[in-house]
Design a protein around this motif. Structure first.
Motif, mmCIF file in Angstrom:
data_model
loop_
_atom_site.group_PDB
_atom_site.id
_atom_site.type_symbol
_atom_site.label_atom_id
_atom_site.label_comp_id
_atom_site.label_asym_id
_atom_site.label_seq_id
_atom_site.Cartn_x
_atom_site.Cartn_y
_atom_site.Cartn_z
ATOM 1 N N GLU A 190 -0.961 15.064 -5.477
ATOM 2 C CA GLU A 190 -2.273 14.411 -5.337
ATOM 3 C C GLU A 190 -2.231 12.928 -5.714
ATOM 4 O OE1 GLU A 190 -5.276 16.807 -7.279
ATOM 5 O OE2 GLU A 190 -5.117 18.342 -5.714
ATOM 6 N N ALA A 191 -1.153 12.243 -5.309
ATOM 7 C CA ALA A 191 -1.046 10.812 -5.621
ATOM 8 C C ALA A 191 -2.235 10.032 -5.051
ATOM 9 C CB ALA A 191 0.266 10.253 -5.073
ATOM 10 N N TYR A 192 -2.775 10.490 -3.915
ATOM 11 C CA TYR A 192 -3.871 9.743 -3.261
ATOM 12 C C TYR A 192 -5.206 10.480 -3.342
ATOM 13 C CZ TYR A 192 -0.041 6.938 -1.567
ATOM 14 O OH TYR A 192 1.064 6.131 -1.518
ATOM 15 N N ASN A 205 -2.001 13.362 2.643
ATOM 16 C CA ASN A 205 -0.600 13.063 2.941
ATOM 17 C C ASN A 205 -0.442 11.571 3.225
ATOM 18 O OD1 ASN A 205 2.140 13.809 3.551
ATOM 19 N ND2 ASN A 205 1.655 13.482 5.713
ATOM 20 N N GLN A 206 0.716 11.053 2.911
ATOM 21 C CA GLN A 206 1.033 9.707 3.393
ATOM 22 C C GLN A 206 2.290 9.804 4.252
ATOM 23 O OE1 GLN A 206 3.667 7.483 2.800
ATOM 24 N NE2 GLN A 206 4.232 7.479 0.626
ATOM 25 N N PRO A 207 2.456 9.101 5.358
ATOM 26 C CA PRO A 207 1.604 7.992 5.795
ATOM 27 C C PRO A 207 0.480 8.406 6.745
ATOM 28 C CG PRO A 207 3.540 8.091 7.171
ATOM 29 C CD PRO A 207 3.656 9.227 6.212
ATOM 30 N N PRO A 217 7.325 10.906 -16.326
ATOM 31 C CA PRO A 217 7.234 9.481 -15.981
ATOM 32 C C PRO A 217 6.996 9.243 -14.487
ATOM 33 C CG PRO A 217 9.486 10.067 -16.535
ATOM 34 C CD PRO A 217 8.684 11.310 -16.725
ATOM 35 N N GLY A 218 5.832 9.621 -14.011
ATOM 36 C CA GLY A 218 5.467 9.403 -12.612
ATOM 37 C C GLY A 218 5.664 10.657 -11.763
ATOM 38 N N SER A 219 4.930 10.720 -10.643
ATOM 39 C CA SER A 219 5.015 11.895 -9.753
ATOM 40 C C SER A 219 6.395 12.054 -9.154
ATOM 41 C CB SER A 219 4.026 11.754 -8.603
ATOM 42 O OG SER A 219 2.735 11.773 -9.080
ATOM 43 N N LEU A 236 0.822 -1.214 0.000
ATOM 44 C CA LEU A 236 0.000 0.000 0.000
ATOM 45 C C LEU A 236 0.857 1.266 0.000
ATOM 46 C CD1 LEU A 236 -2.907 -0.989 2.417
ATOM 47 C CD2 LEU A 236 -2.994 -0.707 -0.061
ATOM 48 N N ASP A 237 2.052 1.207 0.617
ATOM 49 C CA ASP A 237 2.891 2.403 0.678
ATOM 50 C C ASP A 237 3.558 2.709 -0.659
ATOM 51 O OD1 ASP A 237 4.550 0.179 0.851
ATOM 52 O OD2 ASP A 237 6.100 1.314 1.886
ATOM 53 N N LYS A 238 3.377 1.859 -1.657
ATOM 54 C CA LYS A 238 3.974 2.125 -2.968
ATOM 55 C C LYS A 238 2.935 2.691 -3.936
ATOM 56 C CE LYS A 238 8.039 0.315 -2.079
ATOM 57 N NZ LYS A 238 8.456 1.066 -0.941
ATOM 58 N N ASN A 239 1.710 2.888 -3.451
ATOM 59 C CA ASN A 239 0.659 3.478 -4.279
ATOM 60 C C ASN A 239 0.402 2.644 -5.535
ATOM 61 O OD1 ASN A 239 -1.274 5.323 -4.931
ATOM 62 N ND2 ASN A 239 0.120 6.778 -5.893
ATOM 63 N N GLU A 240 0.543 1.318 -5.407
ATOM 64 C CA GLU A 240 0.264 0.465 -6.561
ATOM 65 C C GLU A 240 -1.242 0.270 -6.705
ATOM 66 O OE1 GLU A 240 4.118 -2.475 -6.822
ATOM 67 O OE2 GLU A 240 2.399 -3.142 -5.701
#
Ligand SMILES: Cc1ncc(COP(=O)(O)O)c(C=O)c1O
Length: 212
Positions: A185-187, A155-157, A81-83, A27-31
């Motif tokens: 805004e990854a999440y 925010n994570q975590p 190529p990704g955030s 989950l911490d890899k935002n997959e």
């Protein structure tokens, strides 16, 4: 043997998890945790051919569609190529050594890595024991010395979410201090209503990162 710059040499290289992966969900890899629908995936496979994999792609249609989706002009968008790469480009483009960078603590670990890598100075804003953040403390952390303010929202975590009003307060302060406010805004799929993208039209000092 040529030595890397001190700011690179001090970084710790983390082992690649790909080769001997035991956990099925990270989950911490935002997959993405759910498989793609079978018909969608088949359509994707059918769209591939040798040229797709050998030629630089024409991105113009994707830019047009994203601009429509987010109600932005195409020149307000940049595909990267990704955030993670987006964050690095922001440091490369805007920061120089000893620049002050405001960030939440704890937050996405790469923020700390890039601050060290680019020789910048961290200014961390922490959370209370019940994982709340004082918006006044955060707004006041932005000074005329602050080059970037990097906020993951959510925010994570910690899972903390700033409201749109709070983001507006930050954006206003960023305009005053000439700071680039970066909202990661990854999440954001957990609460699309709080996306800062609509604010992009109002503030030139706001950059929103999205990952797909
Ligand atoms: C807050 C946050 N931003 C960015 C990223 C990286 O996103 P990407 O995989 O698109 O580089 C992550 C991945 O864990 C993340 O947690």
């Amino acid at each position: 043997m040529p030595q890397p710059r001190d700011s690179i040499a001090c970084l710790e290289r983390i082992a690649d998890i790909g080769a001997n992966r035991e956990e099925s969900i990270l989950l911490d890899k935002n997959e993405r945790v759910a498989p793609f629908p079978a018909d969608f995936f088949q359509e994707f496979l059918n769209s591939l051919n040798s040229t797709t994999l050998t030629q630089y792609p024409d991105q113009s249609e994707l830019y047009r569609r994203l601009a429509d989706l987010y109600n932005l002009d195409t020149d307000q968008l940049l595909l990267v190529p990704g955030s993670d790469a987006g964050l690095k480009y922001i440091f490369e483009t805007f920061s120089k050594e000893s620049d002050e960078i405001v960030h939440l603590h704890p937050t996405y670990e790469m923020v700390r890595v890039y601050i060290a890598m680019f020789g910048c100075l961290p200014k961390a804003v922490g959370f209370s024991s019940d994982l709340n953040i004082s918006i006044d403390t955060l707004v006041n952390a932005l000074s005329y010395e602050t080059k970037l303010a990097i906020i993951a929202n959510p925010n994570q975590p910690t899972g903390t979410l700033l409201t749109l009003v709070e983001i507006e307060m930050l954006a206003k302060r960023a305009d005053e201090t000439d700071t680039l406010l970066v909202i990661d805004e990854a999440y954001i799929k957990f609460d699309l209503e709080t996306s800062a993208i609509a604010q992009n039209r109002r503030s030139e000092n706001l950059c929103v990162l999205r990952t797909f």
